[in-house]
Design a protein around this motif. Sequence first.
Motif, PDB file in Angstrom:
ATOM      1  N   MET A   1      22.193  20.683 116.396  1.00 27.72           N
ATOM      2  CA  MET A   1      23.071  20.753 115.218  1.00 27.72           C
ATOM      3  C   MET A   1      22.525  19.849 114.128  1.00 27.72           C
ATOM      4  SD  MET A   1      27.148  19.917 114.987  1.00 27.72           S
ATOM      5  CE  MET A   1      28.019  20.040 113.432  1.00 27.72           C
ATOM      6  N   SER A   2      22.358  20.381 112.908  1.00 29.23           N
ATOM      7  CA  SER A   2      21.809  19.598 111.809  1.00 29.23           C
ATOM      8  C   SER A   2      22.835  18.581 111.330  1.00 29.23           C
ATOM      9  CB  SER A   2      21.407  20.520 110.656  1.00 29.23           C
ATOM     10  OG  SER A   2      22.528  21.247 110.189  1.00 29.23           O
ATOM     11  N   SER A   3      22.339  17.433 110.806  1.00 26.49           N
ATOM     12  CA  SER A   3      23.238  16.381 110.342  1.00 26.49           C
ATOM     13  C   SER A   3      23.885  16.770 109.018  1.00 26.49           C
ATOM     14  CB  SER A   3      22.468  15.073 110.176  1.00 26.49           C
ATOM     15  OG  SER A   3      21.529  15.189 109.121  1.00 26.49           O
ATOM     16  N   LYS A   4      25.013  16.157 108.750  1.00 26.90           N
ATOM     17  CA  LYS A   4      25.717  16.428 107.498  1.00 26.90           C
ATOM     18  C   LYS A   4      24.929  15.876 106.319  1.00 26.90           C
ATOM     19  CE  LYS A   4      30.418  16.667 109.362  1.00 26.90           C
ATOM     20  NZ  LYS A   4      31.797  16.141 109.273  1.00 26.90           N
ATOM     21  N   ARG A   5      24.957  16.587 105.214  1.00 25.99           N
ATOM     22  CA  ARG A   5      24.257  16.187 103.996  1.00 25.99           C
ATOM     23  C   ARG A   5      25.240  15.533 103.043  1.00 25.99           C
ATOM     24  NH1 ARG A   5      22.459  20.031 100.873  1.00 25.99           N
ATOM     25  NH2 ARG A   5      20.464  19.107 100.241  1.00 25.99           N
ATOM     26  N   VAL A   6      24.835  14.384 102.485  1.00 24.36           N
ATOM     27  CA  VAL A   6      25.697  13.613 101.594  1.00 24.36           C
ATOM     28  C   VAL A   6      25.004  13.425 100.255  1.00 24.36           C
ATOM     29  CG1 VAL A   6      26.932  11.445 101.253  1.00 24.36           C
ATOM     30  CG2 VAL A   6      26.724  12.409 103.561  1.00 24.36           C
ATOM     31  N   ALA A   7      25.669  13.828  99.179  1.00 24.81           N
ATOM     32  CA  ALA A   7      25.156  13.604  97.833  1.00 24.81           C
ATOM     33  C   ALA A   7      25.544  12.204  97.378  1.00 24.81           C
ATOM     34  CB  ALA A   7      25.717  14.640  96.864  1.00 24.81           C
ATOM     35  N   ILE A   8      24.568  11.455  96.882  1.00 28.42           N
ATOM     36  CA  ILE A   8      24.798  10.099  96.388  1.00 28.42           C
ATOM     37  C   ILE A   8      24.443  10.079  94.905  1.00 28.42           C
ATOM     38  CG2 ILE A   8      24.090   7.681  96.563  1.00 28.42           C
ATOM     39  CD1 ILE A   8      23.403   8.341  99.545  1.00 28.42           C
ATOM     40  N   ILE A   9      25.389   9.677  94.082  1.00 29.13           N
ATOM     41  CA  ILE A   9      25.204   9.714  92.633  1.00 29.13           C
ATOM     42  C   ILE A   9      24.899   8.305  92.134  1.00 29.13           C
ATOM     43  CG2 ILE A   9      26.233  10.322  90.415  1.00 29.13           C
ATOM     44  CD1 ILE A   9      28.021  12.300  91.952  1.00 29.13           C
ATOM     45  N   GLY A  10      23.629   8.048  91.811  1.00 26.77           N
ATOM     46  CA  GLY A  10      23.198   6.745  91.324  1.00 26.77           C
ATOM     47  C   GLY A  10      22.377   6.002  92.353  1.00 26.77           C
ATOM     48  N   ALA A  11      21.319   5.330  91.894  1.00 28.58           N
ATOM     49  CA  ALA A  11      20.437   4.569  92.791  1.00 28.58           C
ATOM     50  C   ALA A  11      20.383   3.102  92.386  1.00 28.58           C
ATOM     51  CB  ALA A  11      19.031   5.172  92.794  1.00 28.58           C
ATOM     52  N   GLY A  12      21.546   2.580  92.006  1.00 29.72           N
ATOM     53  CA  GLY A  12      21.638   1.157  91.701  1.00 29.72           C
ATOM     54  C   GLY A  12      22.010   0.358  92.931  1.00 29.72           C
ATOM     55  N   ALA A  13      22.679  -0.762  92.718  1.00 33.64           N
ATOM     56  CA  ALA A  13      23.037  -1.651  93.824  1.00 33.64           C
ATOM     57  C   ALA A  13      23.883  -0.947  94.874  1.00 33.64           C
ATOM     58  CB  ALA A  13      23.781  -2.873  93.280  1.00 33.64           C
ATOM     59  N   SER A  14      24.790  -0.079  94.455  1.00 29.28           N
ATOM     60  CA  SER A  14      25.648   0.640  95.398  1.00 29.28           C
ATOM     61  C   SER A  14      24.943   1.862  95.977  1.00 29.28           C
ATOM     62  CB  SER A  14      26.943   1.074  94.702  1.00 29.28           C
ATOM     63  OG  SER A  14      27.681  -0.039  94.250  1.00 29.28           O
ATOM     64  N   GLY A  15      24.178   2.569  95.140  1.00 27.69           N
ATOM     65  CA  GLY A  15      23.504   3.774  95.601  1.00 27.69           C
ATOM     66  C   GLY A  15      22.469   3.510  96.675  1.00 27.69           C
ATOM     67  N   LEU A  16      21.742   2.406  96.544  1.00 30.50           N
ATOM     68  CA  LEU A  16      20.715   2.091  97.544  1.00 30.50           C
ATOM     69  C   LEU A  16      21.325   1.857  98.919  1.00 30.50           C
ATOM     70  CD1 LEU A  16      18.365  -0.296  95.520  1.00 30.50           C
ATOM     71  CD2 LEU A  16      17.895   2.069  96.208  1.00 30.50           C
ATOM     72  N   THR A  17      22.384   1.083  98.957  1.00 29.51           N
ATOM     73  CA  THR A  17      23.003   0.815 100.263  1.00 29.51           C
ATOM     74  C   THR A  17      23.728   2.045 100.784  1.00 29.51           C
ATOM     75  OG1 THR A  17      24.268  -0.825 101.508  1.00 29.51           O
ATOM     76  CG2 THR A  17      25.204  -0.126  99.415  1.00 29.51           C
ATOM     77  N   ALA A  18      24.152   2.943  99.883  1.00 30.51           N
ATOM     78  CA  ALA A  18      24.741   4.205 100.329  1.00 30.51           C
ATOM     79  C   ALA A  18      23.713   5.043 101.087  1.00 30.51           C
ATOM     80  CB  ALA A  18      25.282   4.984  99.124  1.00 30.51           C
ATOM     81  N   GLU A  25      24.105   6.092 110.031  1.00 31.71           N
ATOM     82  CA  GLU A  25      25.100   6.914 110.711  1.00 31.71           C
ATOM     83  C   GLU A  25      24.569   8.300 111.076  1.00 31.71           C
ATOM     84  OE1 GLU A  25      27.935   6.112 111.915  1.00 31.71           O
ATOM     85  OE2 GLU A  25      28.125   4.097 111.093  1.00 31.71           O
ATOM     86  N   GLY A  26      23.276   8.524 110.854  1.00 36.67           N
ATOM     87  CA  GLY A  26      22.697   9.806 111.218  1.00 36.67           C
ATOM     88  C   GLY A  26      23.000  10.923 110.240  1.00 36.67           C
ATOM     89  N   LEU A  27      23.381  10.571 109.014  1.00 33.88           N
ATOM     90  CA  LEU A  27      23.633  11.547 107.957  1.00 33.88           C
ATOM     91  C   LEU A  27      22.368  11.725 107.121  1.00 33.88           C
ATOM     92  CD1 LEU A  27      27.128  10.188 106.829  1.00 33.88           C
ATOM     93  CD2 LEU A  27      26.693  12.086 108.405  1.00 33.88           C
ATOM     94  N   THR A  28      22.304  12.810 106.386  1.00 34.97           N
ATOM     95  CA  THR A  28      21.149  13.075 105.515  1.00 34.97           C
ATOM     96  C   THR A  28      21.518  12.789 104.069  1.00 34.97           C
ATOM     97  OG1 THR A  28      20.341  14.802 107.005  1.00 34.97           O
ATOM     98  CG2 THR A  28      19.484  14.802 104.749  1.00 34.97           C
ATOM     99  N   PRO A  29      20.999  11.703 103.481  1.00 32.16           N
ATOM    100  CA  PRO A  29      21.343  11.368 102.093  1.00 32.16           C
ATOM    101  C   PRO A  29      20.458  12.114 101.096  1.00 32.16           C
ATOM    102  CG  PRO A  29      19.973   9.639 103.018  1.00 32.16           C
ATOM    103  CD  PRO A  29      20.163  10.664 104.111  1.00 32.16           C
ATOM    104  N   VAL A  30      21.063  12.565 100.010  1.00 36.53           N
ATOM    105  CA  VAL A  30      20.336  13.154  98.887  1.00 36.53           C
ATOM    106  C   VAL A  30      20.844  12.437  97.636  1.00 36.53           C
ATOM    107  CG1 VAL A  30      19.748  15.236  97.604  1.00 36.53           C
ATOM    108  CG2 VAL A  30      20.208  15.378 100.081  1.00 36.53           C
ATOM    109  N   CYS A  31      20.030  11.542  97.107  1.00 31.46           N
ATOM    110  CA  CYS A  31      20.451  10.703  95.990  1.00 31.46           C
ATOM    111  C   CYS A  31      19.953  11.280  94.669  1.00 31.46           C
ATOM    112  CB  CYS A  31      19.925   9.283  96.185  1.00 31.46           C
ATOM    113  SG  CYS A  31      20.427   8.129  94.879  1.00 31.46           S
ATOM    114  N   PHE A  32      20.815  11.219  93.655  1.00 30.71           N
ATOM    115  CA  PHE A  32      20.479  11.694  92.312  1.00 30.71           C
ATOM    116  C   PHE A  32      20.539  10.516  91.339  1.00 30.71           C
ATOM    117  CE2 PHE A  32      22.429  15.199  94.634  1.00 30.71           C
ATOM    118  CZ  PHE A  32      21.487  16.211  94.465  1.00 30.71           C
ATOM    119  N   GLU A  33      19.428  10.252  90.671  1.00 31.64           N
ATOM    120  CA  GLU A  33      19.332   9.137  89.724  1.00 31.64           C
ATOM    121  C   GLU A  33      18.774   9.667  88.402  1.00 31.64           C
ATOM    122  OE1 GLU A  33      19.104   6.051  87.438  1.00 31.64           O
ATOM    123  OE2 GLU A  33      20.117   5.879  89.393  1.00 31.64           O
TER     124      GLU A  33
END
Length: 537
Positions: A1-18, A25-33
């Motif tokens: 089963m593929s991991s859940k994909r999470v959109a992250i908006i911003g790659a600042g102090a909060s976006g990086l740790t997101a 947690e084994g999720l797949t992050p996709v960050c937009f900056e």
Amino acid sequence: MSSKRVAIIGAGASGLTAIKTCLDEGLTPVCFERTEHIGGLWRYTDETVDGQACVMKSTVINTSKEMMSYSDFPIPEKYPVFMHNTQVYEYFKLYAQKFDLEKYINFSTEILLVTRADNFSATGKWEVKYSSTKTKEEKSEIFDGVLVCSGHHADKYVPTFPGLSKFKGQVVHTHDYRKPDGYDDKRVLIIGFGNSGGDVAVELSRKASQVFLSTRRGTWILNRVADQGYPVDMLFSRRPLMKLVEMFPGLISKYQERKINQKIDHSLYSLRPEHGIFQQHPFVNDDMPNRIICGSIKIKADVKCFTETGVEFVDGTSEDNIDVVLLATGYTFGFPFIDKEVIEVKDNRVQLYKQMYPPELEKKSLAIIGCFQPLGAIMPISEMQCRLATRVIKGETVLPSKAVMWQDIRQKEAAMAKRYYKTQRHTIQVDYISFMDELAELVGCNIDFWAIFKRDPVLALTVMFGPVTPYTYRLCGPGQWSGAREAIRTQWQRIKHPLQTRPVPSKRCDLARNSFLFNFGVVVILFFILRFLLSLL
């Protein structure tokens, strides 16, 4: 089963740790900056862009490095205790490199719209529409979750003043201020006495012929450097002191005001406000009193109106031949790319559970990260919010009912209204320790002092009575870090290291002994307070 994909908006102090917490947690992050770089406002640039915040060239952070570190990545000991913005940016780069985060970031990409997917009520999925800032090509993708890490210091708040439109001088918002070039021998009026206004006033006071700092209410000035030269947040971000403030807020406020006035008489310097020291967001500046006493900064009352060349204040005084007006009037925040039925911000007020979740949203797969003004550092709190949000998306953590969420929101709104004077600035305030503890309880990583004491009494006492550094939230529960104990044990060494740059004669009373005496004294005080309260029962 593929991991859940999470959109992250911003790659600042909060976006990086997101990004990192998603990976944990084994999720797949996709960050937009939307820019070409990480770091958000902490990456300095001379260019000013509407909607894009940036520090001043000279900005030094107001929180010490141990209190602002991500919880499993201490800032290296070579860095100064209070870091220049270039060093904060370097730390973010180190963090991104250590955990290989940049490969998950889509740079030069702007979010256009975030809407609930057609099957949202069943799946909690979101449709994210975005475009390239270079090619303008638009795309759309479906995600299992969304973490909004876009910050709240982007859009300028520009108030209106009678006559300002007729003022012939230059009018600039501090959002667009970078460095003091071009202000030589100018007469400058700064409106607003927050941290930005104070920092700009101090900097320009060394260039301009005169700086006037207009304030509606006055302020209390706190210093980064506390007793014996140690960082103030390391000495005061402690659980015993927090409990004393909760139990006796008026008494502790009067004590702190008296102590601050022993250093700088706030009435003498025209600074004293009507409100107490705990009723405002802290103004932190070590240089302001020196600039006032030498006359280069003059504290003035609120602005009444402008003339073509000057300004009149509400106390009847006036100043003419003003060259530049700097508006240090803060920011408005919002989330224009999210449907207003999901989140609506009015006058910088937004109702979110734990400053994260819209309580009416059926599925809690979208979270706002970093939308708070902490009495402390933002990075560890944003990280903790991300730890919670990712576990909610993954299904490991279940949030309380809508009714409980609304009860929590209203209790916090009432507490904030009671504590702070009413202003657009005091709408998203949180206290570092109590808010971290609330989030940690939901994550499951709250500190189990008794369990720690049984296996390591010294560590337990350090955590109980010492500074509440972020590493303490990696000792228990999900997300434990094997290096947490060592990070706590060596935290004072990392504070001392950049200061000890030459050999000096040894002294009898070292930091460890001072900390022991301080903690012992607090325990004794709490013991007698408890005995007194029990005697009344």
